[in-house]
Design a protein around this motif. Structure first.
Motif, PDB file in Angstrom:
ATOM      1  N   SER A 167     115.365 -45.429  -4.016  1.00  0.00           N
ATOM      2  CA  SER A 167     114.537 -44.221  -3.975  1.00  0.00           C
ATOM      3  C   SER A 167     115.429 -43.013  -3.780  1.00  0.00           C
ATOM      4  CB  SER A 167     113.541 -44.280  -2.814  1.00  0.00           C
ATOM      5  OG  SER A 167     112.604 -45.304  -3.018  1.00  0.00           O
ATOM      6  N   THR A 168     115.015 -41.897  -4.330  1.00  0.00           N
ATOM      7  CA  THR A 168     115.735 -40.650  -4.098  1.00  0.00           C
ATOM      8  C   THR A 168     115.413 -40.125  -2.710  1.00  0.00           C
ATOM      9  OG1 THR A 168     115.766 -40.129  -6.455  1.00  0.00           O
ATOM     10  CG2 THR A 168     116.052 -38.288  -4.940  1.00  0.00           C
ATOM     11  N   LEU A 169     114.152 -40.129  -2.356  1.00  0.00           N
ATOM     12  CA  LEU A 169     113.716 -39.673  -1.037  1.00  0.00           C
ATOM     13  C   LEU A 169     113.353 -40.886  -0.184  1.00  0.00           C
ATOM     14  CD1 LEU A 169     111.457 -36.727  -2.240  1.00  0.00           C
ATOM     15  CD2 LEU A 169     113.817 -36.612  -1.438  1.00  0.00           C
ATOM     16  N   GLU A 170     114.218 -41.206   0.734  1.00  0.00           N
ATOM     17  CA  GLU A 170     114.021 -42.412   1.564  1.00  0.00           C
ATOM     18  C   GLU A 170     112.743 -42.338   2.399  1.00  0.00           C
ATOM     19  OE1 GLU A 170     115.787 -45.155   1.285  1.00  0.00           O
ATOM     20  OE2 GLU A 170     117.063 -44.182  -0.199  1.00  0.00           O
ATOM     21  N   SER A 171     112.297 -41.142   2.731  1.00  0.00           N
ATOM     22  CA  SER A 171     111.084 -41.020   3.542  1.00  0.00           C
ATOM     23  C   SER A 171     109.847 -41.534   2.818  1.00  0.00           C
ATOM     24  CB  SER A 171     110.878 -39.567   3.964  1.00  0.00           C
ATOM     25  OG  SER A 171     110.762 -38.743   2.828  1.00  0.00           O
ATOM     26  N   LEU A 172     109.921 -41.620   1.482  1.00  0.00           N
ATOM     27  CA  LEU A 172     108.768 -42.109   0.729  1.00  0.00           C
ATOM     28  C   LEU A 172     108.685 -43.637   0.694  1.00  0.00           C
ATOM     29  CD1 LEU A 172     108.751 -39.624  -2.271  1.00  0.00           C
ATOM     30  CD2 LEU A 172     107.182 -39.699  -0.336  1.00  0.00           C
ATOM     31  N   SER A 198     108.247 -45.519   3.210  1.00  0.00           N
ATOM     32  CA  SER A 198     107.244 -45.971   4.192  1.00  0.00           C
ATOM     33  C   SER A 198     106.108 -44.948   4.234  1.00  0.00           C
ATOM     34  CB  SER A 198     107.877 -46.127   5.572  1.00  0.00           C
ATOM     35  OG  SER A 198     108.445 -44.903   5.984  1.00  0.00           O
ATOM     36  N   MET A 199     105.178 -45.141   3.334  1.00  0.00           N
ATOM     37  CA  MET A 199     104.022 -44.241   3.268  1.00  0.00           C
ATOM     38  C   MET A 199     103.061 -44.552   4.418  1.00  0.00           C
ATOM     39  SD  MET A 199     104.402 -42.134   0.793  1.00  0.00           S
ATOM     40  CE  MET A 199     102.834 -41.510   0.245  1.00  0.00           C
ATOM     41  N   PRO A 200     102.268 -43.576   4.838  1.00  0.00           N
ATOM     42  CA  PRO A 200     101.311 -43.810   5.932  1.00  0.00           C
ATOM     43  C   PRO A 200     100.340 -44.941   5.605  1.00  0.00           C
ATOM     44  CG  PRO A 200     101.466 -41.474   5.415  1.00  0.00           C
ATOM     45  CD  PRO A 200     102.249 -42.207   4.377  1.00  0.00           C
ATOM     46  N   GLN A 201      99.982 -45.695   6.618  1.00  0.00           N
ATOM     47  CA  GLN A 201      99.105 -46.855   6.449  1.00  0.00           C
ATOM     48  C   GLN A 201      97.704 -46.473   5.976  1.00  0.00           C
ATOM     49  OE1 GLN A 201      99.984 -50.033   6.610  1.00  0.00           O
ATOM     50  NE2 GLN A 201     102.094 -49.372   6.979  1.00  0.00           N
ATOM     51  N   TYR A 202      97.232 -45.293   6.310  1.00  0.00           N
ATOM     52  CA  TYR A 202      95.865 -44.913   5.932  1.00  0.00           C
ATOM     53  C   TYR A 202      95.697 -44.743   4.424  1.00  0.00           C
ATOM     54  CZ  TYR A 202      97.574 -40.075   5.782  1.00  0.00           C
ATOM     55  OH  TYR A 202      98.267 -38.933   5.506  1.00  0.00           O
ATOM     56  N   LEU A 203      96.807 -44.666   3.673  1.00  0.00           N
ATOM     57  CA  LEU A 203      96.707 -44.580   2.220  1.00  0.00           C
ATOM     58  C   LEU A 203      96.423 -45.937   1.581  1.00  0.00           C
ATOM     59  CD1 LEU A 203      99.597 -42.095   1.445  1.00  0.00           C
ATOM     60  CD2 LEU A 203      97.155 -41.651   1.338  1.00  0.00           C
ATOM     61  N   GLY A 248      99.261 -46.083  -1.446  1.00  0.00           N
ATOM     62  CA  GLY A 248     100.506 -45.547  -0.895  1.00  0.00           C
ATOM     63  C   GLY A 248     101.715 -45.781  -1.782  1.00  0.00           C
ATOM     64  N   VAL A 249     101.853 -46.980  -2.312  1.00  0.00           N
ATOM     65  CA  VAL A 249     103.025 -47.304  -3.136  1.00  0.00           C
ATOM     66  C   VAL A 249     103.036 -46.517  -4.444  1.00  0.00           C
ATOM     67  CG1 VAL A 249     104.209 -49.147  -4.391  1.00  0.00           C
ATOM     68  CG2 VAL A 249     103.376 -49.556  -2.075  1.00  0.00           C
ATOM     69  N   PRO A 250     101.937 -46.482  -5.221  1.00  0.00           N
ATOM     70  CA  PRO A 250     101.973 -45.672  -6.446  1.00  0.00           C
ATOM     71  C   PRO A 250     102.195 -44.183  -6.177  1.00  0.00           C
ATOM     72  CG  PRO A 250     100.066 -47.124  -6.476  1.00  0.00           C
ATOM     73  CD  PRO A 250     100.695 -47.244  -5.128  1.00  0.00           C
ATOM     74  N   ALA A 296     103.890 -42.917  -3.665  1.00  0.00           N
ATOM     75  CA  ALA A 296     105.298 -42.778  -3.288  1.00  0.00           C
ATOM     76  C   ALA A 296     106.194 -42.819  -4.524  1.00  0.00           C
ATOM     77  CB  ALA A 296     105.692 -43.880  -2.311  1.00  0.00           C
ATOM     78  N   TRP A 297     105.948 -43.757  -5.427  1.00  0.00           N
ATOM     79  CA  TRP A 297     106.750 -43.851  -6.659  1.00  0.00           C
ATOM     80  C   TRP A 297     106.596 -42.577  -7.490  1.00  0.00           C
ATOM     81  CZ3 TRP A 297     107.784 -48.862  -9.681  1.00  0.00           C
ATOM     82  CH2 TRP A 297     108.204 -49.874  -8.823  1.00  0.00           C
ATOM     83  N   PHE A 298     105.365 -42.079  -7.614  1.00  0.00           N
ATOM     84  CA  PHE A 298     105.100 -40.876  -8.386  1.00  0.00           C
ATOM     85  C   PHE A 298     105.845 -39.675  -7.806  1.00  0.00           C
ATOM     86  CE2 PHE A 298     102.553 -37.018  -9.041  1.00  0.00           C
ATOM     87  CZ  PHE A 298     102.497 -36.971 -10.428  1.00  0.00           C
ATOM     88  N   LEU A 299     105.737 -39.464  -6.498  1.00  0.00           N
ATOM     89  CA  LEU A 299     106.400 -38.339  -5.860  1.00  0.00           C
ATOM     90  C   LEU A 299     107.924 -38.460  -5.942  1.00  0.00           C
ATOM     91  CD1 LEU A 299     104.111 -37.889  -2.717  1.00  0.00           C
ATOM     92  CD2 LEU A 299     104.181 -36.474  -4.791  1.00  0.00           C
ATOM     93  N   ASP A 300     108.439 -39.659  -5.758  1.00  0.00           N
ATOM     94  CA  ASP A 300     109.882 -39.874  -5.849  1.00  0.00           C
ATOM     95  C   ASP A 300     110.371 -39.605  -7.275  1.00  0.00           C
ATOM     96  OD1 ASP A 300     112.244 -40.875  -4.239  1.00  0.00           O
ATOM     97  OD2 ASP A 300     112.358 -42.169  -6.013  1.00  0.00           O
ATOM     98  N   ALA A 301     109.593 -40.022  -8.265  1.00  0.00           N
ATOM     99  CA  ALA A 301     109.975 -39.778  -9.660  1.00  0.00           C
ATOM    100  C   ALA A 301     109.954 -38.281  -9.972  1.00  0.00           C
ATOM    101  CB  ALA A 301     109.049 -40.539 -10.606  1.00  0.00           C
ATOM    102  N   LEU A 302     109.009 -37.548  -9.412  1.00  0.00           N
ATOM    103  CA  LEU A 302     108.972 -36.098  -9.610  1.00  0.00           C
ATOM    104  C   LEU A 302     110.214 -35.428  -9.027  1.00  0.00           C
ATOM    105  CD1 LEU A 302     105.269 -35.049  -8.908  1.00  0.00           C
ATOM    106  CD2 LEU A 302     106.487 -34.996 -11.087  1.00  0.00           C
ATOM    107  N   ALA A 303     110.578 -35.841  -7.818  1.00  0.00           N
ATOM    108  CA  ALA A 303     111.770 -35.267  -7.181  1.00  0.00           C
ATOM    109  C   ALA A 303     113.034 -35.623  -7.962  1.00  0.00           C
ATOM    110  CB  ALA A 303     111.883 -35.765  -5.744  1.00  0.00           C
ATOM    111  N   THR A 304     113.122 -36.844  -8.427  1.00  0.00           N
ATOM    112  CA  THR A 304     114.285 -37.272  -9.204  1.00  0.00           C
ATOM    113  C   THR A 304     114.353 -36.523 -10.528  1.00  0.00           C
ATOM    114  OG1 THR A 304     114.079 -39.463  -8.197  1.00  0.00           O
ATOM    115  CG2 THR A 304     115.472 -39.284 -10.146  1.00  0.00           C
ATOM    116  N   ALA A 305     113.215 -36.338 -11.180  1.00  0.00           N
ATOM    117  CA  ALA A 305     113.177 -35.602 -12.446  1.00  0.00           C
ATOM    118  C   ALA A 305     113.645 -34.162 -12.250  1.00  0.00           C
ATOM    119  CB  ALA A 305     111.766 -35.623 -13.025  1.00  0.00           C
ATOM    120  N   LEU A 306     113.266 -33.559 -11.139  1.00  0.00           N
ATOM    121  CA  LEU A 306     113.718 -32.199 -10.853  1.00  0.00           C
ATOM    122  C   LEU A 306     115.241 -32.148 -10.695  1.00  0.00           C
ATOM    123  CD1 LEU A 306     112.800 -29.290 -10.323  1.00  0.00           C
ATOM    124  CD2 LEU A 306     112.696 -29.883  -7.900  1.00  0.00           C
TER     125      LEU A 306
END
Length: 132
Positions: free
Chosen positions: A66-71, A73-78, A82-84, A86-96
């Motif tokens: 992962s680019t952003l290690e904080s992603l 471990s997504m919060p349990q309430y998701l 949570g996993v999709p 996290a992958w989506f947000l990490d891919a956005l950050a990596t694309a940037l």
């Protein structure tokens, strides 16, 4: 933060769209004979951000990096979302990051090429002066 996925994605983008087309006719021959949907993707994904997003998803799935290690471990309430997310947000950050890297390389390419040409002209002039 890990730059591994961004570096891999930038290297793949540079290879596929900037280097392989110039390394002989074999690659261009393959691209011309791709099925229409794949040929469309090849043309559409020249954008480093678009390519970066999809290659980041693929590389994350293949490598688990992962680019952003904080992603990781997504919060349990998701729950199962949570996993999709996290992958989506990490891919956005990596694309940037891939797009930023591509812009940086493009910005330094012209002055670097101009400097190289000026050096070659200077050396050629020096050799001509010595032989005269």
């Amino acid at each position: 933060m890990s730059l591994t996925l961004a570096l891999l994605g930038l290297a793949l983008h540079t290879l596929i769209w900037e280097k392989l087309p110039d390394w002989g006719n074999w690659f261009n021959w393959i691209v011309k004979r791709l099925p229409k949907p794949l040929a469309y993707l090849y043309d559409a994904w020249r954008c480093p951000f678009c390519f970066g997003f999809w290659i980041a998803l693929a590389l994350h799935g293949i490598t688990g990096i992962s680019t952003l290690e904080s992603l990781t471990s997504m919060p349990q309430y998701l729950g199962v979302l949570g996993v999709p997310i996290a992958w989506f947000l990490d891919a956005l950050a990596t694309a940037l990051l891939i797009m930023f890297g591509n812009l940086c390389f493009s910005a330094i390419a012209v002055p670097a090429i101009k400097g190289h040409q000026m050096t070659q002209e200077f050396r050629k002039a020096m050799l001509e002066d010595e032989s005269a």
